[in-house]
Motif scaffolding. Structure first.
Motif, PDB file in Angstrom:
ATOM      1  N   ASN A 115      45.900  39.822  50.528  1.00  0.00           N
ATOM      2  CA  ASN A 115      45.325  38.611  49.896  1.00  0.00           C
ATOM      3  C   ASN A 115      44.509  38.766  49.002  1.00  0.00           C
ATOM      4  O   ASN A 115      43.956  37.709  48.530  1.00  0.00           O
ATOM      5  CB  ASN A 115      44.583  38.174  50.832  1.00  0.00           C
ATOM      6  N   VAL A 116      43.675  40.141  49.165  1.00  0.00           N
ATOM      7  CA  VAL A 116      42.635  40.210  47.645  1.00  0.00           C
ATOM      8  C   VAL A 116      43.189  40.090  46.082  1.00  0.00           C
ATOM      9  O   VAL A 116      42.861  39.479  45.273  1.00  0.00           O
ATOM     10  CB  VAL A 116      41.997  41.539  47.531  1.00  0.00           C
ATOM     11  N   TYR A 117      44.668  40.083  46.044  1.00  0.00           N
ATOM     12  CA  TYR A 117      44.936  40.411  45.200  1.00  0.00           C
ATOM     13  C   TYR A 117      45.323  38.414  44.858  1.00  0.00           C
ATOM     14  O   TYR A 117      45.369  37.455  43.466  1.00  0.00           O
ATOM     15  CB  TYR A 117      46.133  40.661  44.697  1.00  0.00           C
ATOM     16  N   ALA A 118      45.632  38.063  45.569  1.00  0.00           N
ATOM     17  CA  ALA A 118      46.232  35.951  45.895  1.00  0.00           C
ATOM     18  C   ALA A 118      44.771  35.202  45.554  1.00  0.00           C
ATOM     19  O   ALA A 118      44.390  34.334  44.864  1.00  0.00           O
ATOM     20  CB  ALA A 118      46.509  35.460  47.079  1.00  0.00           C
ATOM     21  N   ASP A 119      44.197  35.829  46.056  1.00  0.00           N
ATOM     22  CA  ASP A 119      42.595  35.536  45.232  1.00  0.00           C
ATOM     23  C   ASP A 119      41.965  35.828  44.466  1.00  0.00           C
ATOM     24  O   ASP A 119      41.730  34.246  43.350  1.00  0.00           O
ATOM     25  CB  ASP A 119      41.022  35.228  46.672  1.00  0.00           C
ATOM     26  N   LEU A 120      42.808  36.538  43.193  1.00  0.00           N
ATOM     27  CA  LEU A 120      42.204  36.965  41.989  1.00  0.00           C
ATOM     28  C   LEU A 120      43.313  36.383  41.378  1.00  0.00           C
ATOM     29  O   LEU A 120      42.728  36.019  40.063  1.00  0.00           O
ATOM     30  CB  LEU A 120      41.919  38.443  42.658  1.00  0.00           C
ATOM     31  N   THR A 121      44.311  35.850  41.454  1.00  0.00           N
ATOM     32  CA  THR A 121      45.214  35.585  40.534  1.00  0.00           C
ATOM     33  C   THR A 121      44.972  34.363  40.257  1.00  0.00           C
ATOM     34  O   THR A 121      44.928  34.756  38.144  1.00  0.00           O
ATOM     35  CB  THR A 121      46.692  34.885  41.567  1.00  0.00           C
ATOM     36  N   PRO A 122      44.276  33.262  40.757  1.00  0.00           N
ATOM     37  CA  PRO A 122      44.010  31.999  39.564  1.00  0.00           C
ATOM     38  C   PRO A 122      42.964  32.709  38.262  1.00  0.00           C
ATOM     39  O   PRO A 122      42.646  32.487  37.157  1.00  0.00           O
ATOM     40  CB  PRO A 122      43.257  31.400  39.989  1.00  0.00           C
ATOM     41  N   LEU A 123      41.354  33.713  38.673  1.00  0.00           N
ATOM     42  CA  LEU A 123      41.273  34.392  37.775  1.00  0.00           C
ATOM     43  C   LEU A 123      41.944  35.149  36.737  1.00  0.00           C
ATOM     44  O   LEU A 123      41.456  35.466  34.792  1.00  0.00           O
ATOM     45  CB  LEU A 123      40.328  34.876  39.008  1.00  0.00           C
ATOM     46  N   VAL A 124      42.506  35.784  37.257  1.00  0.00           N
ATOM     47  CA  VAL A 124      43.263  36.571  36.360  1.00  0.00           C
ATOM     48  C   VAL A 124      44.583  36.064  34.936  1.00  0.00           C
ATOM     49  O   VAL A 124      44.437  36.543  34.248  1.00  0.00           O
ATOM     50  CB  VAL A 124      44.609  37.828  37.228  1.00  0.00           C
ATOM     51  N   LYS A 125      45.195  34.565  35.982  1.00  0.00           N
ATOM     52  CA  LYS A 125      45.652  34.142  34.856  1.00  0.00           C
ATOM     53  C   LYS A 125      44.414  33.399  33.950  1.00  0.00           C
ATOM     54  O   LYS A 125      45.275  33.057  32.510  1.00  0.00           O
ATOM     55  CB  LYS A 125      46.585  32.765  35.817  1.00  0.00           C
ATOM     56  N   ASP A 126      43.851  33.158  33.880  1.00  0.00           N
ATOM     57  CA  ASP A 126      42.833  32.178  33.513  1.00  0.00           C
ATOM     58  C   ASP A 126      42.388  33.131  32.568  1.00  0.00           C
ATOM     59  O   ASP A 126      41.885  33.215  31.026  1.00  0.00           O
ATOM     60  CB  ASP A 126      41.440  31.556  33.734  1.00  0.00           C
ATOM     61  N   TYR A 127      42.148  34.365  32.903  1.00  0.00           N
ATOM     62  CA  TYR A 127      41.269  35.587  31.841  1.00  0.00           C
ATOM     63  C   TYR A 127      42.080  36.278  30.524  1.00  0.00           C
ATOM     64  O   TYR A 127      41.583  36.284  29.653  1.00  0.00           O
ATOM     65  CB  TYR A 127      40.486  36.897  32.856  1.00  0.00           C
ATOM     66  N   GLU A 129      44.755  33.999  29.491  1.00  0.00           N
ATOM     67  CA  GLU A 129      44.879  33.406  28.120  1.00  0.00           C
ATOM     68  C   GLU A 129      43.672  32.863  27.679  1.00  0.00           C
ATOM     69  O   GLU A 129      43.170  33.324  26.372  1.00  0.00           O
ATOM     70  CB  GLU A 129      45.107  31.836  29.016  1.00  0.00           C
ATOM     71  N   LEU A 130      42.196  33.613  28.087  1.00  0.00           N
ATOM     72  CA  LEU A 130      41.030  32.990  26.932  1.00  0.00           C
ATOM     73  C   LEU A 130      41.174  34.939  26.515  1.00  0.00           C
ATOM     74  O   LEU A 130      40.614  34.248  25.113  1.00  0.00           O
ATOM     75  CB  LEU A 130      39.861  33.956  28.156  1.00  0.00           C
ATOM     76  N   THR A 131      42.141  35.685  26.845  1.00  0.00           N
ATOM     77  CA  THR A 131      42.195  36.717  26.423  1.00  0.00           C
ATOM     78  C   THR A 131      43.005  37.402  25.449  1.00  0.00           C
ATOM     79  O   THR A 131      43.438  38.357  24.315  1.00  0.00           O
ATOM     80  CB  THR A 131      41.590  38.432  27.071  1.00  0.00           C
ATOM     81  N   LYS A 132      44.453  35.978  25.517  1.00  0.00           N
ATOM     82  CA  LYS A 132      45.208  36.160  24.545  1.00  0.00           C
ATOM     83  C   LYS A 132      46.464  36.876  25.379  1.00  0.00           C
ATOM     84  O   LYS A 132      47.170  37.739  24.490  1.00  0.00           O
ATOM     85  CB  LYS A 132      45.625  35.855  23.566  1.00  0.00           C
ATOM     86  N   GLY A 133      45.881  37.392  26.295  1.00  0.00           N
ATOM     87  CA  GLY A 133      47.092  38.842  27.788  1.00  0.00           C
ATOM     88  C   GLY A 133      46.429  40.167  25.919  1.00  0.00           C
ATOM     89  O   GLY A 133      47.428  40.773  26.212  1.00  0.00           O
ATOM     90  N   ARG A 134      46.123  40.759  25.570  1.00  0.00           N
ATOM     91  CA  ARG A 134      45.178  41.574  24.664  1.00  0.00           C
ATOM     92  C   ARG A 134      44.160  42.711  25.788  1.00  0.00           C
ATOM     93  O   ARG A 134      44.274  43.351  25.737  1.00  0.00           O
ATOM     94  CB  ARG A 134      43.442  41.537  23.595  1.00  0.00           C
TER      95      ARG A 134
END
Length: 227
Positions: A115-127, A129-134
């Motif tokens: 459940n914690v990972y499910a809540d963090l998934t959108p944040l991780v996805k945006d992060y 994209e911002l860092t270009k996967g670095r």
């Protein structure tokens, strides 16, 4: 009733209780099959997950689902072992509840982590994209970074069982899990998975093999005694 007779009765009662406890302990020998199975399952899951990360591939299913599948044979093993026990001591009751609580905590831990990972998934996805996967750590699932918590849970009932039953291999296996739970805080996910696999072998697989060997010896002695 005189005081002397009362004291004699108390002594006899204590002696009878001691005999019953000793009889219960003598009649119980764990087959070790359950420990062998869980030690092997956790070790295999950890090694396969390590292989996925190290060689950059993914199975079509989560390998840790094997732990749920293993519950089915565990039920049959538990039922069979209970039928083979001639006497059930108070220690056995405590051990049953300790491992039942352990199982409940494991399932709750998996539920919470998912459940914690499910809540963090959108944040991780945006992060990403911002860092270009670095940023490397977001390339793995959050659930793969909770090895210290799972190792802590693995060690607690194992340590208690080993100490209560005076079975040193499981006692030291529980301590090994606790030490690894601290070590994995400072190590990479690959090392965490390897330590989890080794902990399962040390805490359950090896003690289970030793218990199974002692159980076979015990059954042979019982067969000779019955002849």
């Amino acid at each position: 009733m005189s005081q002397q007779e009362k004291q004699l009765t108390e002594k006899e009662s204590l002696h009878l209780i001691a005999m019953m406890i000793n009889k219960a302990k003598d009649s119980y020998h764990d087959t070790g099959i359950g420990a062998i199975m869980w030690g092997a399952v956790i070790a295999v899951c950890s090694i396969v997950k390590f292989s996925e990360i190290n060689f950059n591939y993914r199975l079509p299913f989560d390998i840790y689902l094997l732990t749920l599948v293993a519950v089915i044979p565990q039920i049959f093993i538990t039922i069979k072992e209970k039928k083979e026990r001639k006497v059930k001591s108070y220690d056995d009751v405590y051990m049953d509840y300790i491992w039942l609580g352990f199982g409940i905590c494991i399932f709750l831990m998996i539920f919470i982590v998912n459940n914690v990972y499910a809540d963090l998934t959108p944040l991780v996805k945006d992060y990403k994209e911002l860092t270009k996967g670095r940023v490397g750590w977001v390339d793995f699932q959050f659930s793969e970074f909770v090895s210290p918590l799972f190792l802590l849970l693995y060690g607690l009932p194992t340590f208690i069982t080993g100490a209560a039953c005076r079975f040193r291999p499981m006692f030291w296996g529980g301590i090994f899990c606790s030490v690894c739970s601290v070590v994995t805080i400072y190590t990479t996910i690959k090392v965490d998975l390897l330590l989890t696999g080794v902990s399962a072998i040390m805490a359950w697989l090896i003690p289970g093999i030793l218990m199974e060997r002692e159980y076979r010896i015990y059954k042979k002695e019982q067969a000779r005694a019955d002849v």
